[in-house]
Design a protein around this motif. Sequence first.
Motif, short mmCIF file in Angstrom:
data_model
loop_
_atom_site.label_atom_id
_atom_site.label_comp_id
_atom_site.label_asym_id
_atom_site.label_seq_id
_atom_site.Cartn_x
_atom_site.Cartn_y
_atom_site.Cartn_z
N ASP A 1 1.21 -51.38 -5.60
CA ASP A 1 1.27 -52.77 -6.03
C ASP A 1 0.66 -53.01 -7.41
N ARG A 2 1.23 -52.39 -8.44
CA ARG A 2 0.89 -52.67 -9.83
C ARG A 2 2.03 -52.17 -10.71
N LEU A 3 2.25 -52.86 -11.79
CA LEU A 3 3.33 -52.45 -12.68
C LEU A 3 2.94 -51.23 -13.50
N SER A 4 3.92 -50.39 -13.75
CA SER A 4 3.75 -49.31 -14.72
C SER A 4 3.85 -49.89 -16.13
N ASP A 5 3.59 -49.06 -17.12
CA ASP A 5 3.76 -49.52 -18.51
C ASP A 5 5.21 -49.96 -18.74
N LEU A 6 6.15 -49.19 -18.19
CA LEU A 6 7.56 -49.56 -18.33
C LEU A 6 7.85 -50.86 -17.61
N GLY A 7 7.23 -51.07 -16.45
CA GLY A 7 7.42 -52.33 -15.72
C GLY A 7 7.00 -53.54 -16.52
N HIS A 8 5.89 -53.42 -17.23
CA HIS A 8 5.45 -54.52 -18.09
C HIS A 8 6.46 -54.76 -19.21
N GLN A 9 7.01 -53.68 -19.77
CA GLN A 9 7.99 -53.83 -20.84
C GLN A 9 9.28 -54.46 -20.32
N GLN A 10 9.72 -54.04 -19.15
CA GLN A 10 10.92 -54.64 -18.55
C GLN A 10 10.74 -56.15 -18.39
N ALA A 11 9.57 -56.57 -17.92
CA ALA A 11 9.31 -58.00 -17.72
C ALA A 11 9.35 -58.73 -19.06
#
Length: 219
Positions: free
Chosen positions: A23-33
């Motif tokens: 339950d936490r975003l990866s670095d890529l997840g933050h970029q996708q958002a």
Amino acid sequence: MSQMMLVRHGQANSGARDEESYDRLSDLGHQQAAWLGAYLRDTGQHFTRVYCGSMRRHQETAQGMGAEQYGSLQIDARLNEFPYFSLAQAYERQTSEPIPMTREGFAMQLERVLAAWAADELEDIAEPFADFAARVDAVIQDIASGDGPALVVTSGGLISTVLRTTLALNTPAWAQMCLAIHNTSLHHWQAFMGRQLLTQFNSVPHLDTPERRHALTHL
């Protein structure tokens, strides 16, 4: 006319083996958002309400998108994901089939786990299927009954369950939807004659460029 845009969260910690670690975003997840938020702003998308689940990855995605520009963020735990690791652990205890260690293994086992859960065959789990389905139906009905278009940040399992109801999917098709949904994908429902019609599925226009193809993820 009520409209809902459901968004799956950005890529999370795909190497996790339990609910909390995932339950936490990866670095890529933050970029996708961030890319999704920029796309919605650049294309003039309009929402009068914004919701997300209470999970960390939901809130990080909503914040990364700048979702609060559309109104005060309403956090609702009914939008949380089903407890996959709890289900897989229960399935392992009862069948001796271990939790898969690879993406391919997970894809092959998911349908069996969901079928056992939906049939109420799993013991000692965090949330029975009937309870999960009831809360999903309730929160979607509540959002759909509100005024103006709504932006909803949630998880792939919840989105696939809304699809299950909308399209009357069987369990194999439901499992396929769980596997198919991209991180930060868009799914749109529109009210028509008292029903919610699916008008957009799994759209990722913010990732549809050659330099962003690497960012098209599922886990």
